[in-house]
Design a protein around this motif. Sequence first.
Motif, PDB file in Angstrom:
ATOM      1  N   SER A  27       4.311   1.725   0.388  1.00 20.98           N
ATOM      2  CA  SER A  27       3.097   0.992   0.763  1.00 20.98           C
ATOM      3  C   SER A  27       3.256  -0.521   0.612  1.00 20.98           C
ATOM      4  O   SER A  27       2.290  -1.262   0.773  1.00 20.98           O
ATOM      5  N   LYS A  28       4.456  -0.977   0.315  1.00 20.09           N
ATOM      6  CA  LYS A  28       4.710  -2.402   0.113  1.00 20.09           C
ATOM      7  C   LYS A  28       4.219  -3.181   1.331  1.00 20.09           C
ATOM      8  O   LYS A  28       4.577  -2.875   2.463  1.00 20.09           O
ATOM      9  N   GLY A  29       3.357  -4.165   1.078  1.00 22.81           N
ATOM     10  CA  GLY A  29       2.847  -5.003   2.151  1.00 22.81           C
ATOM     11  C   GLY A  29       1.575  -4.488   2.804  1.00 22.81           C
ATOM     12  O   GLY A  29       0.940  -5.208   3.565  1.00 22.81           O
ATOM     13  N   ASP A  30       1.164  -3.252   2.518  1.00 20.15           N
ATOM     14  CA  ASP A  30      -0.060  -2.688   3.094  1.00 20.15           C
ATOM     15  C   ASP A  30      -1.260  -3.061   2.233  1.00 20.15           C
ATOM     16  O   ASP A  30      -1.167  -3.066   1.004  1.00 20.15           O
ATOM     17  N   LEU A  57      -9.253  -4.078  -3.351  1.00 23.15           N
ATOM     18  CA  LEU A  57      -8.215  -4.142  -2.327  1.00 23.15           C
ATOM     19  C   LEU A  57      -7.105  -5.057  -2.798  1.00 23.15           C
ATOM     20  O   LEU A  57      -7.354  -6.114  -3.382  1.00 23.15           O
ATOM     21  N   GLY A  58      -5.876  -4.622  -2.573  1.00 19.07           N
ATOM     22  CA  GLY A  58      -4.724  -5.411  -2.973  1.00 19.07           C
ATOM     23  C   GLY A  58      -3.528  -5.055  -2.106  1.00 19.07           C
ATOM     24  O   GLY A  58      -3.599  -4.156  -1.257  1.00 19.07           O
ATOM     25  N   VAL A  59      -2.438  -5.764  -2.318  1.00 21.79           N
ATOM     26  CA  VAL A  59      -1.200  -5.533  -1.570  1.00 21.79           C
ATOM     27  C   VAL A  59      -0.094  -5.223  -2.567  1.00 21.79           C
ATOM     28  O   VAL A  59       0.354  -6.115  -3.294  1.00 21.79           O
ATOM     29  N   PRO A  60       0.337  -3.951  -2.642  1.00 16.06           N
ATOM     30  CA  PRO A  60       1.404  -3.618  -3.590  1.00 16.06           C
ATOM     31  C   PRO A  60       2.728  -4.258  -3.190  1.00 16.06           C
ATOM     32  O   PRO A  60       2.990  -4.477  -2.014  1.00 16.06           O
TER      33      PRO A  60
END
Length: 109
Positions: free
Chosen positions: A79-82, A71-74
């Motif tokens: 999807s920036k910030g998701d 899991l990460g935040v692009p």
Amino acid sequence: MSFSSIVQVLLVEEQTSKKVNPETGVPNKWKVARCALLDDAGEVVTVGRLRVPRDMSETIAKGTFRATFALGVPDYGDSKGDIMAMLTALTPHQLRAPLIGAATPAAKA
């Protein structure tokens, strides 16, 4: 925390953004792998795309792999910030041989 799945990379494509990067003055480019998601028996479950991380863009190739995700935040795109699953590694994977006595298609005469 990470998880993995078996994928078969069928095609690698380069994508180009429609917008120009304000820092470089050129559109951003990235690679997308069109893949089949396989179950443990090697059967296709579904097909889709994986966005290839920059550090894998020069080494991605066709083949069967155990894909590892975390899991990460692009920091890019829609999807920036998701919080989402992001590809972290591809390890070559050999599918298991069929079990002895397993049903196999009849040979054509």
